[in-house]
Write a protein that holds these residues in place. Sequence first.
Motif, PDB file in Angstrom:
ATOM      1  N   ASP A 117      -4.114  10.903  13.913  1.00  0.00           N
ATOM      2  CA  ASP A 117      -4.419  10.195  12.675  1.00  0.00           C
ATOM      3  C   ASP A 117      -5.937  10.134  12.483  1.00  0.00           C
ATOM      4  OD1 ASP A 117      -4.299   8.748  10.393  1.00  0.00           O
ATOM      5  OD2 ASP A 117      -3.476   6.929  11.291  1.00  0.00           O
ATOM      6  N   GLU A 122      -9.606   9.785  10.543  1.00  0.00           N
ATOM      7  CA  GLU A 122     -10.183   8.970   9.467  1.00  0.00           C
ATOM      8  C   GLU A 122     -10.288   9.774   8.172  1.00  0.00           C
ATOM      9  OE1 GLU A 122     -13.855   7.135  10.489  1.00  0.00           O
ATOM     10  OE2 GLU A 122     -13.020   6.042  12.199  1.00  0.00           O
ATOM     11  N   PRO A 147      -8.408  12.799   6.634  1.00  0.00           N
ATOM     12  CA  PRO A 147      -7.288  13.746   6.734  1.00  0.00           C
ATOM     13  C   PRO A 147      -7.635  15.168   6.307  1.00  0.00           C
ATOM     14  CG  PRO A 147      -6.542  11.682   5.774  1.00  0.00           C
ATOM     15  CD  PRO A 147      -8.039  11.609   5.837  1.00  0.00           C
ATOM     16  N   VAL A 206       3.983  13.639  15.833  1.00  0.00           N
ATOM     17  CA  VAL A 206       3.292  12.402  15.461  1.00  0.00           C
ATOM     18  C   VAL A 206       3.572  11.323  16.497  1.00  0.00           C
ATOM     19  CG1 VAL A 206       3.384  12.926  12.992  1.00  0.00           C
ATOM     20  CG2 VAL A 206       5.219  11.565  14.024  1.00  0.00           C
ATOM     21  N   MET A 232       2.198   6.249  14.238  1.00  0.00           N
ATOM     22  CA  MET A 232       1.714   6.319  12.854  1.00  0.00           C
ATOM     23  C   MET A 232       2.557   5.451  11.937  1.00  0.00           C
ATOM     24  SD  MET A 232       0.650  10.146  11.765  1.00  0.00           S
ATOM     25  CE  MET A 232      -0.480  11.128  12.744  1.00  0.00           C
ATOM     26  N   THR A 233       1.966   5.089  10.810  1.00  0.00           N
ATOM     27  CA  THR A 233       2.750   4.422   9.770  1.00  0.00           C
ATOM     28  C   THR A 233       3.585   5.473   9.048  1.00  0.00           C
ATOM     29  OG1 THR A 233       1.038   4.735   8.090  1.00  0.00           O
ATOM     30  CG2 THR A 233       0.930   2.700   9.403  1.00  0.00           C
ATOM     31  N   GLU A 273       3.731   5.889   5.971  1.00  0.00           N
ATOM     32  CA  GLU A 273       2.906   6.437   4.889  1.00  0.00           C
ATOM     33  C   GLU A 273       2.052   7.597   5.388  1.00  0.00           C
ATOM     34  OE1 GLU A 273       4.472   2.669   3.932  1.00  0.00           O
ATOM     35  OE2 GLU A 273       3.125   3.131   5.615  1.00  0.00           O
ATOM     36  N   LYS A 274       1.483   7.454   6.589  1.00  0.00           N
ATOM     37  CA  LYS A 274       0.656   8.517   7.151  1.00  0.00           C
ATOM     38  C   LYS A 274       1.509   9.722   7.539  1.00  0.00           C
ATOM     39  CE  LYS A 274      -3.711   7.675   6.924  1.00  0.00           C
ATOM     40  NZ  LYS A 274      -4.568   7.289   8.051  1.00  0.00           N
ATOM     41  N   LEU A 298       2.098  11.573   4.437  1.00  0.00           N
ATOM     42  CA  LEU A 298       0.874  12.250   3.998  1.00  0.00           C
ATOM     43  C   LEU A 298       0.715  13.593   4.694  1.00  0.00           C
ATOM     44  CD1 LEU A 298      -2.614  10.693   3.460  1.00  0.00           C
ATOM     45  CD2 LEU A 298      -2.402  12.693   4.926  1.00  0.00           C
ATOM     46  N   TYR A 299       0.887  13.586   6.033  1.00  0.00           N
ATOM     47  CA  TYR A 299       0.714  14.828   6.797  1.00  0.00           C
ATOM     48  C   TYR A 299       1.870  15.804   6.582  1.00  0.00           C
ATOM     49  CZ  TYR A 299      -3.315  12.723   9.094  1.00  0.00           C
ATOM     50  OH  TYR A 299      -4.543  12.157   9.336  1.00  0.00           O
TER      51      TYR A 299
END
Length: 369
Positions: free
Chosen positions: A26, A28, A30, A47, A50-51, A53-54, A57-58
């Motif tokens: 994760d 800072e 991306p 992963v 992670m949240t 949401e993250k 995102l990825y």
Amino acid sequence: MTIEEKVNSLSLEDLAGQVLCLDIYDHEDPSVVEETIKKIRPGGIFVTGMTAEKIKLYTDMVNKYTKVPVIVSSDVEHGPETAIVGGGYIPHPMAWGACDDEKLIERAGCAVGAFCRKNGVHWTYSPVVDLNYNFRSPECNIRAISDSPRQVVKIAGAFIKGLERNNQMVAAIKHFPGEGVDERNSHFVTTINDLSKEEWMSTYGFVYKEMIKAGVSSIMVGHTALPAYEEETDPSFGPPPAVLSYSLMTKLLKGELGFDGCLVSDAMSMIGVAARVPDLREISLRFLKAGGDMILFPEPTDYGVILKAVKKGELPLDRLKDAVARILKLKEKARLFEDQQKLQRSIIVPEKISRISQEIADKSIKIVR
């Protein structure tokens, strides 16, 4: 479109990316991660912590550049928390074996699988099916279900049955050919499973045969050597770890045991494999040539090395296509070719993980005296 048609529609560059499972930290910024993703177009990402949401995102970031949906993986060995912040834990697998309740462990698997898929994780490198033969083993102990092969098959099978309900997730059993005999740690050295062929086949082999018969989706290959099944041994370094062994992955696992799923390596950053090659750029290529399919934590150079090896004829294109076909078959089972938003909305987590966790803990207590 069939799996074969999908594979044949991919360019060599696409094929090389599909066999790589990138460790996503994760960051800072991306966009730094995106530069790597854009270059290698990985077939999978890993992963941890992670949240949701993250993770999304990825996942979306990779899917911008790949022709095949990315598979998101993690080590969900004892609850979703290791992958997803706020997911919660269940007791370690030793407690699963001690509670000896198939229905309860199946419920746990179902709740864990539903929560993970709802939050964007598709594939877990669990359950551990190693055997607790050496209590000093730093890689087994509470991570292992039991020292009984039949108990491991029963309880691990129940967890997978719940986890893979409606193909909400796919499981990978580990660590082939089996930890729990050596008291060393393959993060720091190649470990040894020194059982004879007969001993291995009646213990670890029994576990893998039964799990394959039950339809396990994937198997993680470890940095453990199994000398009894090796035809050649390096006079200086001894037998190779399984991730570099044609005898173990192709002849034994895919051949004698009849496994037709996906073989994923254990982390290629571990010393148990890294110390066995003169150049780190050799690891992933040797894994693929020996029969492995997906490379976990590849080196930054691996993408280029694979492309070059195919172009030079060092890695047969058919072997690369076979690896990708196995990966796509896994993705198909994980329902990645469906509408993901619709699928996630349809998933309901059946019960609170904390409640199941308490039930397992209560039932696992054994009064010795």
